[in-house]
Design an enzyme around this catalytic site. Structure first.
Site, PDB file in Angstrom:
ATOM      1  CE  LYS A 172      -0.449   0.035   5.057  1.00  0.00           C
ATOM      2  NZ  LYS A 172      -1.378   0.048   6.197  1.00  0.00           N
TER       3      LYS A 172
ATOM      4  CE1 TYR B 273      13.025  32.270   1.159  1.00  0.00           C
ATOM      5  CE2 TYR B 273      13.001  29.864   1.182  1.00  0.00           C
ATOM      6  CZ  TYR B 273      12.831  31.065   0.502  1.00  0.00           C
ATOM      7  OH  TYR B 273      12.478  31.053  -0.822  1.00  0.00           O
TER       8      TYR B 273
ATOM      9  CG  MET C  54       9.120  23.840  -2.593  1.00  0.00           C
ATOM     10  SD  MET C  54       7.914  24.841  -3.480  1.00  0.00           S
ATOM     11  CE  MET C  54       6.958  25.533  -2.117  1.00  0.00           C
TER      12      MET C  54
END
Length: 402
Positions: free
Chosen positions: A57, A294, A342
């Protein structure tokens, strides 16, 4: 298929282009040899009468469902477990013909149609669901009984009929048209704990509920119902106690080469299947006092060599590992610095002054004598390795290696 030990060779230009594309940024390597080894180790650990269900799964825990399914079946698994109907359909469309159990609950007529069409095997959790299946199959004049698996709740408090109502539920399902009971099973809540108290109580309840020669309470047997198969053990229970094996075990994490708990590591030798890799995209020198990434959560205490690597939290690298994680370059442990972004992370490569763009960075896996595992990340984040493995996004290519 790529080899870790040899220079990659390519069957055609498309394969070469594919390799060039993923190698420029980041990818997940799936060692099918290690996967096969893990399955064979588990099969040898079981008695000859006990089958192995490989749980694939969640895209095989992030490893790639179709490739994993083909490999585990060739290595000795008898059947597969998935969570949803679409996961089962994906395997069928990938050419998988083995039995596929849907471990999640399904109850709409549309799901029943799909299960019948794709020859999947549902889990039945309660009488209402069983009636929906039978009535829907009757309405479409389905001519063949579908194998169904009855789930008992023995203490997980998740899916399943209460174990004390097992006899009545099984008798109901046996009397419904178009349904053929393939197994009765339950799921253990604390199998990975060194304290076996709860697991033993669930085991006792399971034995009391089932009906087969040699088990404690013949309440189902008294109604003349024969159950073809019984299964209870997940990976942890499989490794913890052979008395929990019954006719089949359902192994998930173990087939991917990780242990459900540290106290189970001496049972068999498993090999991690997944490695996470990326490439250095830029190298620069930064001055003392320079902030990195950041929020400037890292300030350079001295002149440093910094490497930018093309992978980030959008790929599944947890942002909460910022300024905590290490990676491997040239067999050395290298610290990550600054906030994980990101698409990119930054590394302190001052210890490797001649590092070049394009060099491979191993985030999870091994280089030389060093190894970083999903368990390492999980321990740092106070979570579990299952979550780490399932977090890698599909913009990372899965690349099979041997």
């Amino acid at each position: 298929m790529l080899s870790r030990k040899q220079t990659p060779s390519f069957a055609d230009n498309q394969e070469r282009d594919t390799y060039a594309w993923f190698s420029q940024r980041a990818w997940v390597e799936i060692d099918l040899g290690a996967l096969s080894n893990n399955v064979k180790q588990l099969v040898r650990f079981l008695s000859p009468s006990t089958q192995l269900m490989a749980v694939v799964k969640a895209d095989a825990y992030g490893h790639g469902a179709v490739a994993v399914a083909k490999t585990v079946l060739e290595a000795g698994a008898s059947c597969l477990g998935v969570a949803t109907v679409p996961e089962g359909i994906q395997l069928r469309e990938g050419g998988i013909k083995a039995p596929i159990l849907i471990l999640g609950a399904t109850h709409t007529p549309e799901q029943v149609h799909a299960i019948a069409h794709w020859q999947l095997q549902p889990t039945l959790c309660n009488p209402k669901q069983a009636l929906i299946f039978s009535n829907t199959l009757e309405a479409i004049n389905y001519n063949f009984p579908i194998p169904v698996h009855i789930k008992l709740d023995t203490g997980m408090s998740r899916l399943g009929t209460n174990w004390q109502e097992a006899a009545d539920f099984v008798q109901l399902v046996q009397g419904l048209p178009h349904l053929d009971i393939a197994s009765i099973y339950s799921h253990l809540a604390t199998a990975d704990s060194p304290d076996t108290t709860v697991m033993q109580e669930q085991h006792r309840r399971f034995e009391e509920a089932i009906s087969t020669i040699g088990y404690a309470n013949p309440q189902i047997k008294a109604k003349g119902i024969k159950i073809p198969s019984l299964h209870l053990a997940n990976s942890a229970a499989t490794l913890a106690d052979p008395k929990l094996h019954y006719d089949m075990v359902r192994a998930g994490l173990a087939i991917y080469g990780l242990y459900p708990a540290s106290h189970l590591q001496d049972k068999i030798k498993l090999q991690p299947v997944l490695q996470l890799k990326a490439r250095v995209t830029q190298v620069k020198t930064i001055a003392p006092g320079t902030g990195v990434s950041y929020g400037h959560q890292f300030i350079a205490p001295k002149e440093m060599r910094l490497a930018v690597v093309g992978i980030g939290y959008a790929d599944g690298v947890p942002r909460s590992l910022s300024n905590q994680m290490q990676v491997l370059i040239r067999g050395q442990r290298i610290p990550q610095i600054g906030t994980i972004t990101m698409d990119q992370i930054m590394l302190d490569v001052s210890s490797i002054p001649d590092i070049q763009e394009g060099e491979i960075v191993t985030l999870l896996g091994e280089q030389g004598t060093e190894q970083i595992t999903a368990d390492d990340w999980a321990n740092q984040l106070n979570t579990i390795s299952w979550e780490i493995l399932c977090g890698f996004k599909h913009r990372l290519p899965r690349v099979a290696v041997m």
